[in-house]
Design an enzyme around this catalytic site. Structure first.
Site, PDB file in Angstrom:
ATOM      1  N   SER A  58       0.884  -1.172   0.000  1.00 41.65           N
ATOM      2  CA  SER A  58       0.000   0.000   0.000  1.00 41.65           C
ATOM      3  C   SER A  58       0.917   1.216   0.000  1.00 41.65           C
ATOM      4  O   SER A  58       2.100   1.078   0.358  1.00 41.65           O
ATOM      5  CB  SER A  58      -0.832  -0.020   1.286  1.00 41.65           C
ATOM      6  OG  SER A  58      -1.331   1.267   1.584  1.00 41.65           O
ATOM      7  N   TYR A 112      -1.504  -1.858  10.193  1.00 41.33           N
ATOM      8  CA  TYR A 112      -1.672  -2.042   8.738  1.00 41.33           C
ATOM      9  C   TYR A 112      -0.400  -1.601   8.017  1.00 41.33           C
ATOM     10  O   TYR A 112       0.178  -2.357   7.230  1.00 41.33           O
ATOM     11  CB  TYR A 112      -2.876  -1.220   8.268  1.00 41.33           C
ATOM     12  CG  TYR A 112      -3.146  -1.309   6.783  1.00 41.33           C
ATOM     13  CD1 TYR A 112      -3.661  -2.480   6.223  1.00 41.33           C
ATOM     14  CD2 TYR A 112      -2.897  -0.232   5.931  1.00 41.33           C
ATOM     15  CE1 TYR A 112      -3.922  -2.561   4.861  1.00 41.33           C
ATOM     16  CE2 TYR A 112      -3.156  -0.307   4.577  1.00 41.33           C
ATOM     17  CZ  TYR A 112      -3.666  -1.468   4.048  1.00 41.33           C
ATOM     18  OH  TYR A 112      -3.927  -1.555   2.694  1.00 41.33           O
TER      19      TYR A 112
HETATM   20  N1  LIG Z   1      -8.486  -0.254  -2.022  1.00 40.06           N
HETATM   21  C1  LIG Z   1      -7.422   0.489  -1.740  1.00 40.06           C
HETATM   22  O1  LIG Z   1      -7.460   1.724  -1.854  1.00 40.06           O
HETATM   23  C2  LIG Z   1      -6.144  -0.166  -1.298  1.00 40.06           C
HETATM   24  C3  LIG Z   1      -5.041   0.668  -1.029  1.00 40.06           C
HETATM   25  C4  LIG Z   1      -3.858   0.079  -0.618  1.00 40.06           C
HETATM   26  C5  LIG Z   1      -3.744  -1.295  -0.512  1.00 40.06           C
HETATM   27  N2  LIG Z   1      -4.824  -2.078  -0.772  1.00 40.06           N
HETATM   28  C6  LIG Z   1      -4.659  -3.529  -0.618  1.00 40.06           C
HETATM   29  O2  LIG Z   1      -5.265  -4.195  -1.700  1.00 40.06           O
HETATM   30  C7  LIG Z   1      -5.657  -5.507  -1.287  1.00 40.06           C
HETATM   31  C8  LIG Z   1      -7.074  -5.777  -1.775  1.00 40.06           C
HETATM   32  O3  LIG Z   1      -7.963  -4.931  -1.094  1.00 40.06           O
HETATM   33  P1  LIG Z   1      -9.295  -4.341  -1.774  1.00 40.06           P
HETATM   34  O4  LIG Z   1      -9.112  -2.889  -1.844  1.00 40.06           O
HETATM   35  O5  LIG Z   1      -9.643  -5.104  -2.979  1.00 40.06           O
HETATM   36  O6  LIG Z   1     -10.332  -4.587  -0.578  1.00 40.06           O
HETATM   37  P2  LIG Z   1     -11.542  -5.622  -0.405  1.00 40.06           P
HETATM   38  O7  LIG Z   1     -12.541  -5.403  -1.481  1.00 40.06           O
HETATM   39  O8  LIG Z   1     -11.974  -5.468   1.005  1.00 40.06           O
HETATM   40  O9  LIG Z   1     -10.871  -7.047  -0.623  1.00 40.06           O
HETATM   41  C9  LIG Z   1     -10.102  -7.676   0.360  1.00 40.06           C
HETATM   42  C10 LIG Z   1      -9.982  -9.146   0.026  1.00 40.06           C
HETATM   43  O10 LIG Z   1      -9.146  -9.770   1.019  1.00 40.06           O
HETATM   44  C11 LIG Z   1      -9.827 -10.902   1.533  1.00 40.06           C
HETATM   45  N3  LIG Z   1      -9.538 -11.175   2.937  1.00 40.06           N
HETATM   46  C12 LIG Z   1      -9.616 -10.304   3.990  1.00 40.06           C
HETATM   47  N4  LIG Z   1      -9.381 -10.946   5.138  1.00 40.06           N
HETATM   48  C13 LIG Z   1      -9.166 -12.250   4.810  1.00 40.06           C
HETATM   49  C14 LIG Z   1      -8.868 -13.419   5.559  1.00 40.06           C
HETATM   50  N5  LIG Z   1      -8.765 -13.399   6.906  1.00 40.06           N
HETATM   51  N6  LIG Z   1      -8.712 -14.590   4.906  1.00 40.06           N
HETATM   52  C15 LIG Z   1      -8.826 -14.653   3.567  1.00 40.06           C
HETATM   53  N7  LIG Z   1      -9.105 -13.570   2.791  1.00 40.06           N
HETATM   54  C16 LIG Z   1      -9.271 -12.391   3.415  1.00 40.06           C
HETATM   55  C17 LIG Z   1     -11.305 -10.559   1.398  1.00 40.06           C
HETATM   56  O11 LIG Z   1     -12.045 -11.758   1.392  1.00 40.06           O
HETATM   57  P3  LIG Z   1     -13.178 -12.110   2.496  1.00 40.06           P
HETATM   58  O12 LIG Z   1     -14.427 -11.733   1.818  1.00 40.06           O
HETATM   59  O13 LIG Z   1     -12.994 -13.535   2.715  1.00 40.06           O
HETATM   60  O14 LIG Z   1     -12.894 -11.282   3.720  1.00 40.06           O
HETATM   61  C18 LIG Z   1     -11.326  -9.854   0.051  1.00 40.06           C
HETATM   62  O15 LIG Z   1     -11.404 -10.802  -0.983  1.00 40.06           O
HETATM   63  C19 LIG Z   1      -5.474  -5.549   0.232  1.00 40.06           C
HETATM   64  O16 LIG Z   1      -4.285  -6.229   0.545  1.00 40.06           O
HETATM   65  C20 LIG Z   1      -5.360  -4.083   0.616  1.00 40.06           C
HETATM   66  O17 LIG Z   1      -4.588  -3.895   1.783  1.00 40.06           O
HETATM   67  C21 LIG Z   1      -6.023  -1.543  -1.163  1.00 40.06           C
END
Ligand SMILES: NC(=O)c1ccc[n+]([C@@H]2O[C@H](COP(=O)([O-])OP(=O)(O)OC[C@H]3O[C@@H](n4cnc5c(N)ncnc54)[C@H](OP(=O)(O)O)[C@@H]3O)[C@@H](O)[C@H]2O)c1
Length: 269
Positions: A146, A159
């Site tokens: 991130s 985080y």
């Molecule tokens: N969106 C942003 O602006 C942003 C910015 C920086 C970094 N990121 C990173 O991008 C990645 C994807 O995030 P996103 O933005 O797509 O958010 P999201 O829509 O909330 O997706 C998160 C994913 O991670 C899975 N996950 C969470 N906890 C889990 C667990 N205990 N076991 C297995 N799977 C788990 C969730 O599945 P479940 O449904 O099973 O929980 C979901 O599929 C993350 O690593 C996040 O830190 C995102």
């Protein structure tokens, strides 16, 4: 679903975090480009929904739900999948969880939980897959950091720290395995319009339950997935994913004093 150049034809990818957001959008990109994909998250129904959305290509998807915070059986889980697919070309670690709590409000068990999911879960799957890639002398492993994996940021102590730890691990993985032809990419997303803030954990370990204002101005998960695919194809070791907000990375690197003057004033929710 619109078909694209089949750049990944005959390739196998394993994508975590595949039930929503960036991971889900990447599943469709890989499938549209001819790959076969193992999809994982902790949400079995969510994975089945993503599989069904692949329509005629859903037979190219294998759903493997597991909890990133409990990887005690991960070696067996990986062995079972490797027996089915034979060779894994891409491991795309996307799954993760964010935080919205000050340090003085965050109990240690919550720090550990965030590390279990973001850091230990990711490296456990990576370590279980690595020997298979080494034996084939090929493979590409992606981890998701991130912009706050490059600096501290209010309400994100565990985080930010868990994402910073990934950089150390994956840089080492790259250096140790150049000889084995293993490629690595670390994603550095800024703001992507997903449910990340909604699912972020507050000081009680419950969902923050709100869409952060800043995220609403973020790029779409579909655009993020296209940027990521381009970076993977170009074999980039770090892939910046976002828009104008990424400028803060350069400010932090080139002008740290200015970063520390403004960072606590930026919107953190
Ligand atoms: N969106 C942003 O602006 C942003 C910015 C920086 C970094 N990121 C990173 O991008 C990645 C994807 O995030 P996103 O933005 O797509 O958010 P999201 O829509 O909330 O997706 C998160 C994913 O991670 C899975 N996950 C969470 N906890 C889990 C667990 N205990 N076991 C297995 N799977 C788990 C969730 O599945 P479940 O449904 O099973 O929980 C979901 O599929 C993350 O690593 C996040 O830190 C995102």
């Amino acid at each position: 679903m619109k078909k694209k150049h089949e750049t990944f034809s005959g390739k196998y990818a394993w994508i975590t975090g595949a039930s929503s957001g960036i991971g889900e959008a990447l599943v469709y990109e890989f499938i549209n480009r001819g790959a076969k994909v193992i999809i994982s998250s902790n949400d079995e129904q969510g994975l089945e929904r993503v599989k069904a959305a692949c329509g005629g290509r859903s037979s190219e998807i294998i759903c493997v739900p597991f909890d990133l915070s409990d990887t005690s059986d991960i070696a067996n889980l990986v062995e079972r999948q490797m027996k089915i697919i034979g060779k894994l070309d891409y491991l795309i670690n996307i799954g993760g969880i964010s935080q919205r709590a000050r340090i003085d409000e965050t109990p240690m068990w919550l720090d550990r939980k965030i590390f279990e999911i973001n850091y230990f879960g990711t490296i456990a799957l990576t370590k279980a897959v690595l020997p298979y890639m080494i034996s084939h002398k090929s493979g590409h492993i992606v981890a998701t950091s991130s912009i706050t994996g490059r600096f501290g940021f209010p309400l994100r102590s565990a985080y930010s720290a868990s994402k910073q730890a990934l950089h150390g691990f994956f840089e080492t993985l790259f250096l140790e395995n150049k000889i084995n032809n293993i490629r690595t990419s670390v994603l550095i997303p800024g703001r992507v319009r997903t449910n990340i803030s909604f699912h972020a954990l507050n000081s009680e370990g419950k969902e923050h339950g709100k869409m952060d204002e800043g995220l609403l101005n973020g790029i779409t998960p579909e655009k993020a997935a296209r940027i990521i695919i381009r970076g993977i194809k170009r074999n980039k070791r770090e892939i910046l994913v976002g828009g104008g907000e990424l400028t803060i990375l350069y400010i932090r690197r080139i002008c740290p004093w200015f970063f520390f003057r403004i960072a606590d004033k930026l919107k953190s929710t």
